[in-house]
Design an enzyme around this catalytic site. Structure first.
Site, PDB file in Angstrom:
ATOM      1  N   CYS A   1       0.815  -1.218   0.000  1.00  0.00           N
ATOM      2  CA  CYS A   1       0.000   0.000   0.000  1.00  0.00           C
ATOM      3  C   CYS A   1       0.849   1.268   0.000  1.00  0.00           C
ATOM      4  O   CYS A   1       0.565   2.214  -0.754  1.00  0.00           O
ATOM      5  CB  CYS A   1      -0.951  -0.006   1.194  1.00  0.00           C
ATOM      6  SG  CYS A   1      -0.175  -0.458   2.758  1.00  0.00           S
TER       7      CYS A   1
ATOM      8  N   HIS B   1      -2.581   6.398   4.739  1.00  0.00           N
ATOM      9  CA  HIS B   1      -1.144   6.451   5.008  1.00  0.00           C
ATOM     10  C   HIS B   1      -0.592   7.800   4.567  1.00  0.00           C
ATOM     11  O   HIS B   1      -0.988   8.347   3.526  1.00  0.00           O
ATOM     12  CB  HIS B   1      -0.401   5.352   4.243  1.00  0.00           C
ATOM     13  CG  HIS B   1      -0.663   3.965   4.748  1.00  0.00           C
ATOM     14  ND1 HIS B   1      -1.323   3.690   5.920  1.00  0.00           N
ATOM     15  CD2 HIS B   1      -0.310   2.755   4.213  1.00  0.00           C
ATOM     16  CE1 HIS B   1      -1.380   2.364   6.089  1.00  0.00           C
ATOM     17  NE2 HIS B   1      -0.777   1.794   5.074  1.00  0.00           N
TER      18      HIS B   1
END
Length: 332
Positions: free
Chosen positions: A130, A237
């Site tokens: 990711c 994130h």
């Protein structure tokens, strides 16, 4: 329009359910769809396009039917075994685990960056980590324009990167309860520890980012280091990226390059306190870039701050985008 048969493996998990949601959102052309998971999820009901489906237990015979593409999000060990079984039965697998990413015979694809790599698959295509996905989207544009010499990654990764267990630990900590997933509480804390530690002192997550970036960008010569940190954020994130570039640049050139980059949204106006944040990235598929500034400590140095929803763009959406690329190839 040709409709194809799809399987979602790990359908009951966080990413699996998001894949199902995005297939519906993007109106992916599906004739038949199958949902597989472990024995404990067998019999769960999943609603897809106003129809209820039962989750089947994944086994060696699951792919003994006509399935064109299988989207896997069921962990590395499951993928190592069952992705190979599916491939050998003529299914094209898009795998979200780390099991196949560094296999030299398996393309590692971010559609905005290296879509052409889907053409040389041998039945399995890997979805990157990711954090890597959201990093390489802007880095590809920077590399093409200015050529990158060195990358320093510092990540601030949401607990959803650990799945349901990570979110549970955060919520438990906020309520004064014990953690069960992380080695220490994550509420009101930061853990410089994602995945296992390697003998060289790096974590596996850090090595993933380093090696995957080189593979996706086709730049094995790149010098890269990384520190990955878990923070008490549910979704999204954030990554501080420090670059050393080969070519001289003006900041306006960098802004223009990023504004034109596919999948990138520039959010950068310090005077108005505008910069990317996880709270705004959540639920979207773009990669947001801000805090773009020169690093005066080195020649041709550049800093930027990159944020994206790790469950959507960092996993599920990227996998569905790969399936869309495959669909284009199947139509030819």
């Amino acid at each position: 329009m040709k409709k194809i048969n799809i399987a979602v493996v790990g359908a009951s998990g966080m990413v699996g359910r998001k894949i199902i949601e995005i297939l519906e959102e993007r109106n992916f052309p599906i004739s038949k769809i199958y949902f597989f998971a472990s024995a404990k999820s067998k019999g769960q009901v999943i609603n897809f396009r106003a129809k209820d489906y039962f989750v089947e237990e994944l086994n060696e015979n699951s792919f003994d039917r006509e399935i064109d593409i299988a989207l896997f999000s069921a962990g590395g060990e499951t993928s190592k075994k069952f992705a190979a079984i599916a491939r050998d039965k003529g299914v094209i697998v898009i795998d979200n685990s780390s099991a196949w990413r560094m296999d030299e015979d398996v393309p590692l694809v971010v559609p905005e960056v290296n879509p052409e790599d889907v053409k040389w698959h041998n039945g399995i295509i890997a979805n990157p980590n990711c954090s890597t996905i959201q990093s390489v989207v802007p880095l590809k544009a920077i590399d093409e324009k200015f050529k990158i010499k060195r990358i320093i990654y510092s990540t601030y990764q949401a607990v959803s990167g650990s799945g349901v267990a990570g979110i549970r630990d955060l919520e438990n900590g906020l309520n004064g309860l014990e953690n069960t997933n992380y080695p220490y509480q994550i509420a009101f804390n930061c853990l410089p520890h994602i995945d296992v530690f390697m003998e060289n002192g790096y974590t596996k997550e850090e090595i993933k980012m380093i090696e995957e970036t080189k593979k996706i960008l086709g730049r094995q010569d790149l010098r890269i280091t990384a520190t990955t940190v878990r923070v008490p954020v549910r979704y999204g994130h954030s990554i501080s990226i420090n670059l050393e570039l080969e070519k001289e640049f003006e900041l306006e050139e960098v802004y223009e390059t990023l504004r034109e980059a596919k999948g990138v949204v520039v959010q950068d106006n310090p005077k108005e306190n505008i910069y990317p944040m996880p709270i705004y990235a959540e639920g979207t598929d773009s990669v947001y870039v801000g805090r773009i500034r020169r690093d005066f400590s080195i020649e041709n140095g550049l800093n930027m701050w990159v944020v994206a929803d790790n469950i959507r763009k960092g996993a599920a959406t990227n996998a569905v985008q790969i399936a869309e690329l495959l669909l284009e190839e199947l139509r030819k």
